[in-house]
Scaffold this active site. Structure first.
Site, PDB file in Angstrom:
ATOM      1  N   HIS A 167     -10.164   1.144   1.619  1.00 44.14           N
ATOM      2  CA  HIS A 167      -9.728   2.490   2.041  1.00 44.14           C
ATOM      3  C   HIS A 167     -10.909   3.419   2.293  1.00 44.14           C
ATOM      4  O   HIS A 167     -10.895   4.185   3.255  1.00 44.14           O
ATOM      5  CB  HIS A 167      -8.811   3.137   0.986  1.00 44.14           C
ATOM      6  CG  HIS A 167      -7.377   2.749   1.115  1.00 44.14           C
ATOM      7  ND1 HIS A 167      -6.630   3.002   2.242  1.00 44.14           N
ATOM      8  CD2 HIS A 167      -6.536   2.131   0.243  1.00 44.14           C
ATOM      9  CE1 HIS A 167      -5.397   2.559   2.065  1.00 44.14           C
ATOM     10  NE2 HIS A 167      -5.318   2.027   0.856  1.00 44.14           N
ATOM     11  N   CYS A 209       0.849  -1.191   0.000  1.00 41.73           N
ATOM     12  CA  CYS A 209       0.000   0.000   0.000  1.00 41.73           C
ATOM     13  C   CYS A 209       0.885   1.241   0.000  1.00 41.73           C
ATOM     14  O   CYS A 209       1.878   1.291   0.729  1.00 41.73           O
ATOM     15  CB  CYS A 209      -0.882  -0.031   1.252  1.00 41.73           C
ATOM     16  SG  CYS A 209      -1.973   1.392   1.415  1.00 41.73           S
ATOM     17  N   HIS A 249      -9.050  -3.777  -2.389  1.00 43.67           N
ATOM     18  CA  HIS A 249      -8.054  -3.065  -1.577  1.00 43.67           C
ATOM     19  C   HIS A 249      -8.403  -1.576  -1.499  1.00 43.67           C
ATOM     20  O   HIS A 249      -8.412  -0.988  -0.416  1.00 43.67           O
ATOM     21  CB  HIS A 249      -6.660  -3.272  -2.192  1.00 43.67           C
ATOM     22  CG  HIS A 249      -5.565  -2.558  -1.465  1.00 43.67           C
ATOM     23  ND1 HIS A 249      -4.630  -3.221  -0.702  1.00 43.67           N
ATOM     24  CD2 HIS A 249      -5.252  -1.240  -1.383  1.00 43.67           C
ATOM     25  CE1 HIS A 249      -3.790  -2.324  -0.177  1.00 43.67           C
ATOM     26  NE2 HIS A 249      -4.144  -1.117  -0.585  1.00 43.67           N
ATOM     27  N   GLU A 250      -8.707  -0.966  -2.654  1.00 44.65           N
ATOM     28  CA  GLU A 250      -9.034   0.470  -2.668  1.00 44.65           C
ATOM     29  C   GLU A 250     -10.381   0.731  -2.002  1.00 44.65           C
ATOM     30  O   GLU A 250     -10.557   1.730  -1.315  1.00 44.65           O
ATOM     31  CB  GLU A 250      -9.020   1.012  -4.105  1.00 44.65           C
ATOM     32  CG  GLU A 250      -7.675   0.920  -4.806  1.00 44.65           C
ATOM     33  CD  GLU A 250      -6.504   1.492  -4.012  1.00 44.65           C
ATOM     34  OE1 GLU A 250      -6.705   2.487  -3.272  1.00 44.65           O
ATOM     35  OE2 GLU A 250      -5.397   0.937  -4.112  1.00 44.65           O
TER      36      GLU A 250
END
Length: 196
Positions: free
Chosen positions: A151, A105, A147-148
């Site tokens: 966030h 990341c 993954h994004e």
């Protein structure tokens, strides 16, 4: 303009982000800056909280995986053409047997760990023109999106590690928050000592 990427330890990375409307001020400039920032840091994804803006917006450009020998020819073709903006995204479904992949990341430099995720997703989102889409993705593209997406939900990939792994990288994470890391892109560190 290349923006500084927010490092591990900053509270903005733990916020559940807010949806935006198509009237969001200077969205085109924000997107341009985010793409420029992501490429300057050699990233394949970037979420708005990583530049300190707690809104439901992230970008994905999977093209660097286009020559990955572990992918089939069809998968290589898909990733080599995959570049998208996701606004107000909602993952509707995740399915399949979890698989491990070594993730990193931009907000947590020099830390890479195997993370287990399901391989198939269905996602609803708006593009940069505020057109609504519902699409299904699998494999590496799904993983980058997951993954994004984490966030904008205030979740980091390190949260998905075993308690033992978390203990093993605790010192590294503390050092990152203090700015004790070698990186070749702009960052903002929450616990860095101020220079006098």
């Amino acid at each position: 303009m290349i923006l500084p990427i927010v490092a591990y330890g900053d509270p903005v990375l733990r916020k559940e982000c807010e949806e935006i409307s198509k009237d969001y001020p200077k969205l085109d400039i924000l997107l341009e800056n985010m793409y420029e920032t992501m490429y300057a840091a050699n990233g394949v994804g970037l979420a708005a909280p990583q530049i300190g803006v707690p809104i439901r917006l992230f970008l994905v450009d999977a093209t660097p995986f286009g020559d990955d020998e572990d992918l089939t020819e069809e998968e290589q073709k898909q990733v080599s053409e995959f570049k998208k903006t996701f606004i107000n995204a909602t993952i509707l479904e995740e399915s399949g047997d979890e698989w491990a992949f070594n993730e990193g990341c931009l907000s947590i430099p020099d830390v890479r760990e195997d993370v287990f995720r399901q391989p198939d997703i269905k996602i609803e989102y708006f593009d940069e023109d505020f057109k609504k889409h519902t699409e299904a993705y699998s494999g590496i593209i799904a993983r980058i999106i997951q993954h994004e997406y984490d966030h904008i939900e205030g979740v980091l990939f390190t949260d998905k590690l075993s308690p033992l792994k978390k203990r093993l990288i605790k010192g590294k994470l503390t050092n990152i928050s203090k700015g004790k890391t070698n990186i070749d892109y702009r960052m903002r560190f929450p616990n860095a000592k101020k220079k006098r």
